[in-house]
Design a protein around this motif. Structure first.
Motif, PDB file in Angstrom:
ATOM      1  N   LEU A  21      15.901 -27.785 -16.673  1.00 24.99           N
ATOM      2  CA  LEU A  21      17.033 -27.073 -16.090  1.00 24.99           C
ATOM      3  C   LEU A  21      18.201 -27.999 -15.762  1.00 24.99           C
ATOM      4  N   ALA A  22      17.939 -29.142 -15.118  1.00 27.12           N
ATOM      5  CA  ALA A  22      19.009 -30.045 -14.711  1.00 27.12           C
ATOM      6  C   ALA A  22      19.788 -30.549 -15.926  1.00 27.12           C
TER       7      ALA A  22
ATOM      8  N   ARG B   7      15.307 -35.271  -0.192  1.00 24.60           N
ATOM      9  CA  ARG B   7      14.585 -34.803   0.986  1.00 24.60           C
ATOM     10  C   ARG B   7      14.344 -33.304   0.918  1.00 24.60           C
ATOM     11  N   LEU B   8      15.327 -32.546   0.445  1.00 26.25           N
ATOM     12  CA  LEU B   8      15.130 -31.106   0.265  1.00 26.25           C
ATOM     13  C   LEU B   8      13.996 -30.831  -0.712  1.00 26.25           C
ATOM     14  N   VAL B   9      13.978 -31.571  -1.819  1.00 24.62           N
ATOM     15  CA  VAL B   9      12.919 -31.397  -2.816  1.00 24.62           C
ATOM     16  C   VAL B   9      11.564 -31.743  -2.207  1.00 24.62           C
ATOM     17  N   GLN B  10      11.511 -32.843  -1.465  1.00 25.25           N
ATOM     18  CA  GLN B  10      10.254 -33.280  -0.845  1.00 25.25           C
ATOM     19  C   GLN B  10       9.698 -32.204   0.079  1.00 25.25           C
TER      20      GLN B  10
ATOM     21  N   GLN C 171      13.390 -28.612  -9.130  1.00 25.65           N
ATOM     22  CA  GLN C 171      12.632 -29.809  -9.517  1.00 25.65           C
ATOM     23  C   GLN C 171      11.542 -29.441 -10.516  1.00 25.65           C
ATOM     24  N   ARG C 172      10.820 -28.360 -10.258  1.00 28.73           N
ATOM     25  CA  ARG C 172       9.730 -27.962 -11.150  1.00 28.73           C
ATOM     26  C   ARG C 172      10.266 -27.597 -12.533  1.00 28.73           C
ATOM     27  N   GLN C 173      11.385 -26.903 -12.569  1.00 23.21           N
ATOM     28  CA  GLN C 173      11.947 -26.498 -13.860  1.00 23.21           C
ATOM     29  C   GLN C 173      12.730 -27.619 -14.545  1.00 23.21           C
ATOM     30  N   SER C 174      12.785 -28.774 -13.888  1.00 18.77           N
ATOM     31  CA  SER C 174      13.470 -29.926 -14.483  1.00 18.77           C
ATOM     32  C   SER C 174      12.514 -31.096 -14.677  1.00 18.77           C
TER      33      SER C 174
ATOM     34  N   ARG D 153      21.638 -35.543 -15.004  1.00 23.52           N
ATOM     35  CA  ARG D 153      20.569 -36.399 -15.518  1.00 23.52           C
ATOM     36  C   ARG D 153      19.222 -36.122 -14.864  1.00 23.52           C
ATOM     37  N   ASN D 154      19.227 -35.542 -13.660  1.00 26.32           N
ATOM     38  CA  ASN D 154      17.974 -35.202 -12.980  1.00 26.32           C
ATOM     39  C   ASN D 154      18.254 -34.121 -11.939  1.00 26.32           C
ATOM     40  N   PRO D 155      17.207 -33.506 -11.378  1.00 30.02           N
ATOM     41  CA  PRO D 155      17.423 -32.395 -10.434  1.00 30.02           C
ATOM     42  C   PRO D 155      18.093 -32.812  -9.132  1.00 30.02           C
ATOM     43  N   THR D 156      17.824 -34.025  -8.634  1.00 25.42           N
ATOM     44  CA  THR D 156      18.477 -34.445  -7.383  1.00 25.42           C
ATOM     45  C   THR D 156      19.982 -34.576  -7.574  1.00 25.42           C
ATOM     46  N   ALA D 157      20.422 -35.026  -8.766  1.00 24.48           N
ATOM     47  CA  ALA D 157      21.858 -35.112  -9.035  1.00 24.48           C
ATOM     48  C   ALA D 157      22.488 -33.724  -9.044  1.00 24.48           C
ATOM     49  N   LEU D 158      21.775 -32.744  -9.614  1.00 19.47           N
ATOM     50  CA  LEU D 158      22.275 -31.371  -9.633  1.00 19.47           C
ATOM     51  C   LEU D 158      22.422 -30.831  -8.214  1.00 19.47           C
ATOM     52  N   ILE D 159      21.378 -31.015  -7.409  1.00 14.91           N
ATOM     53  CA  ILE D 159      21.386 -30.486  -6.034  1.00 14.91           C
ATOM     54  C   ILE D 159      22.447 -31.191  -5.187  1.00 14.91           C
TER      55      ILE D 159
END
Length: 445
Positions: free
Chosen positions: A70-71, A96-99, A58-61, A77-83
């Motif tokens: 990064l994403a 939730r993982l990012v949070q 998330q920080r690198q995106s 399109r965003n880090p949550t989509a990547l994860i």
């Protein structure tokens, strides 16, 4: 914060030692429980490590990096989509993982100095594998929600308390604890939350293509409490009655959801049939329509006003024996041959006498409040409304009698009479009569 993969490796090694290649079938109980605990801890440690990785992704995106994030470099399109894509989970689970990762990772201040995690107690428990990421997310969400109103010290104390109590709790149990902690941290927030829940209450009723009626309800605590209490009381009493006859070979086996559905139907039937109610029912009555030929021969079908799907004649006969329901019997030209009366059955005094004689359901022993007065000779076949033609039975037993070929005999008169149930031949080839519950335990002198 140490590398969580170190602890993960140790835990996986411990699990591997417990399960060293032999089949899981037949493993000793104590060893199986220990293996389960090690695997659960490994999963918590892995999720905790994954939360840190998700937060760094998330920080690198972050948005200010634009296409260099990064994403987006990886084609997302965003880090949550990547994860979510790499985990095979939903965007919500990735968020939730990012949070959790952002709330439990050390922070970098504008001065360049490193500050502790925003939720250090959650971070420490995650690092040790003591709590899961769903539990962490639930605790963090509530604390962040009330942080401004509660103050830093109260938040820190609540976080420490919740983290200490969370291990060993299911998510449902932890949710109850979190709700109470929220009320303690933000007492002024309870009323707005109640108002919101009350405004959102609803009950939707629809009939599907197969004729099933589907109820979907959402209730605030005030309206839910009497519903839940009444249904649970009926189910509990019926379970207790079933435990007293655990070996009954022809007992109706119902799941808890089925019992709860039956309990709701029983409560509504009771309300429709009650002479002493303040409910604004306005004469509301269920009407069952059936032809005379079908009623006499058991063929064809019947209809219920307000519902599209037809029902069997046996269902119509059962319903015709219930209070608050009017049977409408039609001739071949659809002329009304008999328009039943809603209050055609037993009087209050007769029900009290039946309760004295039968002591609840005459067949299974369910409490009197869970029963209805029914005719021994079916009403549709001319059964009379008197004590010699009546008995108390609960709905499951009523189904059994009507559908499975049981016969009923009443020997004697008044409240000292004995009810006998004669099983069908497939239950007992000799068709040996069985005493009703009340007389089953009488002491013969």
């Amino acid at each position: 914060m140490t590398n969580p993969l170190d602890a993960l490796g140790t835990t996986v090694a411990a699990a591997a030692a417990l399960w060293s290649g032999e089949p899981i079938e037949g493993m000793a109980g104590g060893r199986l429980v220990a293996l389960n605990e090690e695997l659960a801890r490994a999963r918590r440690l892995l999720d905790g490590a994954h939360a840190q990785v998700a937060a760094e992704i998330q920080r690198q995106s972050r948005p200010e990096l634009g296409p260099e994030g990064l994403a987006k470099i990886q084609g997302y399109r965003n880090p949550t989509a990547l994860i979510a894509a790499t985990n095979g989970t939903t965007a919500g689970e990735a968020a939730r993982l990012v949070q959790v990762g952002e709330a439990t990772a050390p922070r970098m201040l504008l001065s360049g100095e490193c500050a502790p995690a925003r939720h250090p107690h959650v971070a420490a428990a995650l690092e040790k594998g003591e709590i899961s990421t769903p539990a962490s997310a639930a605790i963090i969400s509530m604390l962040d929600k009330v942080a401004i109103r509660a103050g830093r010290e109260a938040i820190a104390h609540a976080e420490q308390t919740l983290v200490a109590q969370a291990p060993g709790l299911t998510m449902d149990q932890l949710s109850k604890l979190i709700l109470r902690a929220e009320a303690w941290l933000d007492p002024d927030g309870v009323l707005p939350r109640e108002d919101e829940l009350r405004a959102d209450r609803s009950l939707r009723i629809r009939e599907d293509r197969n004729g099933a009626v589907i109820l979907t309800g959402t209730f605030d605590p005030e309206h839910a409490a009497p519903i839940k209490t009444a249904i649970e009381a009926i189910v509990t009493a019926q379970l207790r009655a079933a435990q007293e006859q655990p070996d009954d070979p022809d007992a109706v086996r119902r799941t808890i959801p089925q019992m709860q559905a039956d309990a709701l139907a029983l409560l509504c039937s009771h309300a429709l049939d009650c002479d002493h109610t303040d409910l604004p029912l306005g004469g509301a009555t269920v009407i069952v329509r059936v032809s005379l030929d079908d009623l006499e021969n058991g063929t064809g079908h019947a209809t219920i006003d307000g519902l599209a799907a037809p029902v069997t004649v046996s269902t119509a006969r059962r319903m015709a024996a219930s209070g608050g329901i009017i049977p409408c019997v039609l001739g071949s030209q659809s002329e009304i041959l008999d328009w039943g009366r809603e209050k055609r059955l037993f009087t209050r005094a007769q029900r009290l006498a039946l309760a004295e004689r039968d002591d609840g359901c005459a067949m299974c022993g369910a409490p009197p409040g869970h029963t209805r007065a029914h005719h021994v000779t079916w009403w549709s076949r001319g059964g009379g409304t008197d004590l010699d033609e009546g008995l108390l039975v609960c709905d499951p037993c009523h189904h059994r009698i009507h559908d499975n070929g049981w016969e009923i005999r009443i020997a004697g008169k008044g409240v000292m009479a004995t009810v006998w149930f004669i099983p069908p031949a497939y239950v007992d080839p000799d068709r040996t009569p069985r005493r009703g519950v009340r007389r089953r335990f009488d002491l013969a002198v």
